[in-house]
Design a protein around this motif. Structure first.
Motif, mmCIF file in Angstrom:
data_model
loop_
_atom_site.group_PDB
_atom_site.id
_atom_site.type_symbol
_atom_site.label_atom_id
_atom_site.label_comp_id
_atom_site.label_asym_id
_atom_site.label_seq_id
_atom_site.Cartn_x
_atom_site.Cartn_y
_atom_site.Cartn_z
ATOM 1 N N ASP A 143 11.545 56.260 90.621
ATOM 2 C CA ASP A 143 12.701 56.915 91.219
ATOM 3 C C ASP A 143 13.079 56.221 92.529
ATOM 4 O O ASP A 143 12.215 55.809 93.310
ATOM 5 N N SER A 144 14.376 56.098 92.768
ATOM 6 C CA SER A 144 14.888 55.393 93.934
ATOM 7 C C SER A 144 15.532 56.357 94.914
ATOM 8 O O SER A 144 15.964 57.452 94.535
ATOM 9 N N LEU A 145 15.622 55.925 96.166
ATOM 10 C CA LEU A 145 16.421 56.659 97.125
ATOM 11 C C LEU A 145 17.888 56.570 96.721
ATOM 12 O O LEU A 145 18.298 55.619 96.047
ATOM 13 N N PRO A 146 18.717 57.526 97.103
ATOM 14 C CA PRO A 146 20.125 57.511 96.691
ATOM 15 C C PRO A 146 20.831 56.208 97.067
ATOM 16 O O PRO A 146 20.588 55.632 98.130
ATOM 17 N N GLY A 147 21.693 55.764 96.168
ATOM 18 C CA GLY A 147 22.511 54.591 96.437
ATOM 19 C C GLY A 147 21.909 53.273 96.033
ATOM 20 O O GLY A 147 22.541 52.228 96.221
ATOM 21 N N ARG A 148 20.698 53.262 95.453
ATOM 22 C CA ARG A 148 20.053 51.971 95.188
ATOM 23 C C ARG A 148 19.232 51.953 93.898
ATOM 24 O O ARG A 148 18.312 51.147 93.765
ATOM 25 N N SER A 149 19.563 52.772 92.920
ATOM 26 C CA SER A 149 18.779 52.784 91.680
ATOM 27 C C SER A 149 18.966 51.490 90.895
ATOM 28 O O SER A 149 18.000 50.938 90.363
ATOM 29 N N VAL A 150 20.201 50.981 90.807
ATOM 30 C CA VAL A 150 20.432 49.710 90.117
ATOM 31 C C VAL A 150 19.827 48.561 90.912
ATOM 32 O O VAL A 150 19.176 47.662 90.359
ATOM 33 N N GLN A 151 20.017 48.574 92.236
ATOM 34 C CA GLN A 151 19.462 47.502 93.070
ATOM 35 C C GLN A 151 17.949 47.411 92.939
ATOM 36 O O GLN A 151 17.392 46.303 92.891
ATOM 37 N N ASP A 152 17.251 48.546 92.882
ATOM 38 C CA ASP A 152 15.795 48.521 92.761
ATOM 39 C C ASP A 152 15.365 47.910 91.428
ATOM 40 O O ASP A 152 14.363 47.185 91.367
ATOM 41 N N LEU A 153 16.094 48.200 90.358
ATOM 42 C CA LEU A 153 15.759 47.604 89.065
ATOM 43 C C LEU A 153 15.960 46.091 89.092
ATOM 44 O O LEU A 153 15.121 45.330 88.593
ATOM 45 N N PRO A 158 11.958 38.501 89.161
ATOM 46 C CA PRO A 158 11.654 37.349 90.020
ATOM 47 C C PRO A 158 12.931 36.638 90.465
ATOM 48 O O PRO A 158 13.902 36.542 89.723
ATOM 49 N N GLY A 159 12.896 36.147 91.712
ATOM 50 C CA GLY A 159 14.038 35.421 92.248
ATOM 51 C C GLY A 159 14.978 36.260 93.078
ATOM 52 O O GLY A 159 15.867 35.725 93.753
ATOM 53 N N TRP A 160 14.801 37.572 93.069
ATOM 54 C CA TRP A 160 15.670 38.478 93.833
ATOM 55 C C TRP A 160 14.906 39.035 95.018
ATOM 56 O O TRP A 160 13.701 39.249 94.959
ATOM 57 N N LEU A 161 15.652 39.275 96.100
ATOM 58 C CA LEU A 161 15.017 39.656 97.360
ATOM 59 C C LEU A 161 15.931 40.596 98.126
ATOM 60 O O LEU A 161 17.147 40.405 98.176
ATOM 61 N N TYR A 162 15.325 41.648 98.690
ATOM 62 C CA TYR A 162 16.048 42.566 99.561
ATOM 63 C C TYR A 162 16.072 42.049 100.994
ATOM 64 O O TYR A 162 15.079 41.527 101.504
ATOM 65 N N GLU A 163 17.228 42.220 101.659
ATOM 66 C CA GLU A 163 17.239 42.360 103.106
ATOM 67 C C GLU A 163 17.439 43.846 103.366
ATOM 68 O O GLU A 163 17.290 44.665 102.471
ATOM 69 N N GLY A 164 17.783 44.215 104.596
ATOM 70 C CA GLY A 164 17.946 45.620 104.906
ATOM 71 C C GLY A 164 19.061 46.271 104.111
ATOM 72 O O GLY A 164 20.025 45.628 103.695
ATOM 73 N N ARG A 190 28.019 45.488 96.931
ATOM 74 C CA ARG A 190 27.790 46.790 96.316
ATOM 75 C C ARG A 190 26.544 47.481 96.857
ATOM 76 O O ARG A 190 26.015 48.410 96.231
ATOM 77 N N SER A 191 26.046 47.071 98.018
ATOM 78 C CA SER A 191 24.882 47.719 98.615
ATOM 79 C C SER A 191 25.288 49.080 99.192
ATOM 80 O O SER A 191 26.477 49.349 99.393
ATOM 81 N N PRO A 192 24.323 49.983 99.483
ATOM 82 C CA PRO A 192 24.648 51.350 99.901
ATOM 83 C C PRO A 192 25.561 51.442 101.122
ATOM 84 O O PRO A 192 26.349 52.377 101.217
#
Length: 774
Positions: A143-153, A158-164, A190-192
């Motif tokens: 489960d993800s925090l609101p606004g980022r369920s697709v981003q977390d998946l 591999p190859g993907w990275l979060y900044e803030g 499309r980030s939160p």
């Protein structure tokens, strides 16, 4: 709040268009008895490479059409009482529908008839690397925090990275990710903090590209994420209800209904959430971080005939949130609020001229508004931003099958009408250069961003070889007027003796700049802010992407994917801030070289155990001089004199490790555990360590290595427990509890980021989720 425009409504309800198929196709299945009459029966469709699994039922005439199937080899099993079970396989390789008719055989004993059935663990005809996230992984996601369920998946690949604030960066690219939603591209951030998201529960599958891009894709090519919403035509009324909540006062809900009658299908979904941890906080205390999201969508489909299909959809999304405070801002009483509102209307039409020729039309109109408000106690600046745009998009494609070739060509046009409105008042002049005006009249400007393209591509299969070649033309007109031609080439070779596919790809890319605040960064308003200004038009990025890799199946239980890559980019896109506000604008540097290696080991099944391990190694360097963007004060001299040398890309995290495994304890109960570890991002801080202590506190500063200019390594341990609490022929109810960062480490994601300059990951947290389908 920006209301849906009359133009959107007229477009949606007066057009006659369809489902825009990109790299998906469909299966049209007919089941008959020995006399040739249709049979209503259970159908199980699966593809282990795509992580796709669906249990469906044909109608009373034995027919079912299964749409938006990602390319690959699928296994099909048909089960009907008094008939022998049938197991077969088929291949989806283009938008042209695959038609299959299976005749069931009456069997007095338990019998399985195999019709060319084969494994689907790897795709023997795949010319490039594509990461798939299927229905099973979406259903069991953490489960993800609101606004980022697709981003977390996506970030699990591999190859993907979060900044803030859940901003995704594929292989070092900054703001060069696009989402393809049911065939329609969305190229803005499309980030939160910038745009509402489509809830992952609304999706049937996700395909993730970082190389080997079809020529159909353009404009934003750091990474491409295809989202296919759920719209399988099941007879009668069906639906889903998801309720969840947990730490940080988080509550989430999602509901979906669908009904199919005759040639018509109607789908509706809605979601909503509240939380006190919407963005990443900038200090440990998580000041002022409440957020609310909502999403509503309606979709109508009609198959006029086996040759003609029609589709119509409207989606409205919104988010309201607070911008987290630093310590000094919280003490001053600052409150900054942001919001996003978006309404999208799409329509499309598909016509099949023959079993080998198909055309598809799709159109979209959307309104998007992005606002930022600050109260009078804000420090060091009171900032206001009210930006919006209206976009009109159209695409026409033709798909043609001939022998071993799948040919596709198309044209697209995108017109985005930008409007920017920004103003500020400085409350702490000591934080700015001498002479910076404390207040200025609002900046208000509008301008169209016009982009057109055309493409041709061909997929050729020659024995064990698969070749994908394409050519794309792009035109971009906003601050500059430029054209580009981009060749694409991917080649794959299947080695059946070792059950391995080796592949290599080359992509020539042309990426348009982010349009976020691009007008203010090139306007005369900036001379009023600071007389010492350097304004350079932000040029599109151009470059070459190279990749080589392999996919191997081991004993039909393990799948190993490995890739090495290199990206050489001119006018490398980045972003910066205007003064000390949340207003971000695009900039560009002379070039960047990014290279690395990735690997992922998927355990498809070993008894009751499934899971994966993935590892990414990346090195990114960016070279001076600056070739585009806005620079003020002392930065002007640096931009003019710093003409050589290089520095680490802001996403230059050398090592990233992701692990997750699931164990089926008993038929209705499972356990899962995993971790995410990163070696840390680079940062720059213009102040002293004492300044950092005053703004962020000792706990955050202790996680920074000022000598190396790197954030300390991160580690987050996760665990989940799931159970099927009720199951019948028509209803399935599943309960899941997730724990995140169970080791409770203070993970600083990045330092010196957007808004307040820092981003901290969640502390130890828990969430509950109840998912009921019927």
């Amino acid at each position: 709040m920006k209301k849906i425009s009359l133009f959107v409504l007229l477009f949606c309800f007066a057009s006659a268009p369809l489902l825009a198929q990109v790299n998906t196709g469909e299966l049209r299945l007919t089941l008959t008895d020995p006399s040739g009459h249709g049979v209503e029966s259970s159908v199980v469709l699966s593809n282990e490479a795509n992580q796709y699994f669906r249990r469906l039922v044909t109608n009373k005439d034995g027919n079912i059409t299964i749409k938006t199937l990602p390319y690959g080899v699928y296994s099909l099993k048909v089960e009907k009482e008094s008939f022998a079970s049938v197991a077969t396989s088929f291949e989806i390789r283009s938008a042209i529908p695959v038609e299959q008719t299976l005749q069931l055989v009456i069997s007095p004993v338990s019998t399985v008839i195999h019709v060319s059935a084969s494994s689907s663990l790897i795709d023997p005809n795949g010319p490039s690397s594509i990461m798939r996230i299927g229905s099973a992984q979406i259903e069991d996601k953490v489960d993800s925090l609101p606004g980022r369920s697709v981003q977390d998946l996506v970030n699990s690949q591999p190859g993907w990275l979060y900044e803030g604030n859940a901003v995704l960066h594929p292989r070092g690219s900054e703001y060069q990710t696009q989402l393809i939603v049911d065939g329609v591209p969305l190229t803005d951030n499309r980030s939160p903090g910038f745009g509402p998201e489509i809830e992952a529960d609304d999706l049937d599958s996700i395909s993730v590209y970082t190389a080997g891009f079809p020529a159909e894709y353009g404009r934003k090519l750091g990474g491409v994420v295809e989202l296919n919403t759920t719209h399988q035509p099941l007879s009668g009324l069906h639906g889903q209800l998801v309720l969840g909540g947990g730490s940080y006062d988080t509550l989430q809900s999602f509901g979906q209904l669908q009904d199919t009658w005759g040639k018509n299908s109607l789908f509706a979904s809605a979601s909503g959430s509240v939380t006190s941890h919407y963005l990443n906080p900038v200090v440990l205390e998580n000041f002022t971080n409440k957020g609310t999201t909502a999403d509503f969508a309606v979709r109508y489909e009609r198959d006029f005939s086996p040759r003609d299909s029609f589709n119509l959809s409207v989606r409205h999304e919104l988010s309201r949130f607070q911008v987290p405070n630093e310590l000094l801002q919280e003490q001053a009483g600052q409150i900054q609020n942001g919001d996003n509102f978006e309404t999208i209307g799409t329509a499309g039409y598909q016509h099949t001229f023959s079993p080998n020729l198909l055309t598809s039309l799709v159109g979209m109109v959307r309104d998007n508004a992005n606002d930022l408000y600050s109260n009078p106690l804000s420090t060091p600046i009171i900032a206001f931003q009210k930006n919006d745009f209206r976009e009109g998009y159209f695409k026409d494609t033709v798909s043609f099958h001939h022998g071993h070739q799948e040919f596709k060509a198309g044209v697209e046009s995108d017109a985005t009408f930008l409007h920017e409105d920004f103003s500020y008042t400085i409350t702490d002049p000591t934080q700015f250069d001498d002479g910076t005006p404390t207040t200025l009249p609002p900046f208000i400007q509008s301008r169209p961003d016009l982009e057109q393209s055309a493409f041709v591509e061909d997929l050729i299969r020659l024995g064990q070889w698969t070749l994908s070649g394409g050519l794309r033309w792009d035109h971009y007109q906003l601050l500059l007027n430029q054209n580009a031609v981009s060749p694409r080439l991917s080649i794959g070779r299947y080695l059946p003796s070792i059950n391995t596919v080796v592949h290599a790809s080359y992509d020539r890319i042309f990426q348009t700049p982010s349009n976020e605040n691009i007008l203010i960064s090139s306007s005369g308003y900036i001379q009023s802010v600071d007389p010492q200004v350097l304004k350079l038009p932000v040029k599109p990025s151009e470059g070459n992407y190279f990749e080589a890799g392999a996919s191997k199946s081991v004993a039909e239980r393990l799948r190993l994917d490995v890739n090495v890559y290199r990206r050489d980019v001119r006018n490398y896109a980045d972003d910066d801030q205007l003064l000390n506000t949340g207003v971000s604008y695009p900039i560009a540097f002379d070039k960047a070289v990014i290279y690395g290696a990735e690997g992922k080991l998927d355990l498809v099944h070993l008894g009751k155990l499934t899971g994966y391990v993935s590892y990414s190694y990346m090195v990114g360097n960016v070279w001076f001089p600056v070739t585009g963007g806005l620079f003020l004060g002392d930065d002007v001299n640096s931009a003019l004199t710093q003409l050589s040398g290089h520095f680490p890309d802001s996403q230059d995290q050398r090592n990233t490790l992701r692990i997750r495994f699931k164990y089926q304890l008993m038929p209705r109960i499972w356990l899962a555990a995993g971790l995410l570890s990163g070696s840390g991002l680079p940062f720059e801080f213009e102040g002293s360590p004492d300044d950092a202590l005053a703004q962020y506190g000792p706990d955050v500063v202790n996680r920074l290595n000022f000598d190396r200019g790197r954030v300390d390594p991160s580690l987050s341990v996760q665990a989940s427990l799931g159970a099927t609490v009720y199951k019948s022929e028509k209803i399935n109810s599943r309960f899941q509890i997730d724990g995140d960062n169970l080791n409770n480490r203070l993970n600083v994601i990045d330092f010196g980021g957007l808004f307040s300059g820092n981003a901290i990951g969640p502390a130890r947290s828990f969430s509950l989720r109840l998912n009921t389908t019927f």
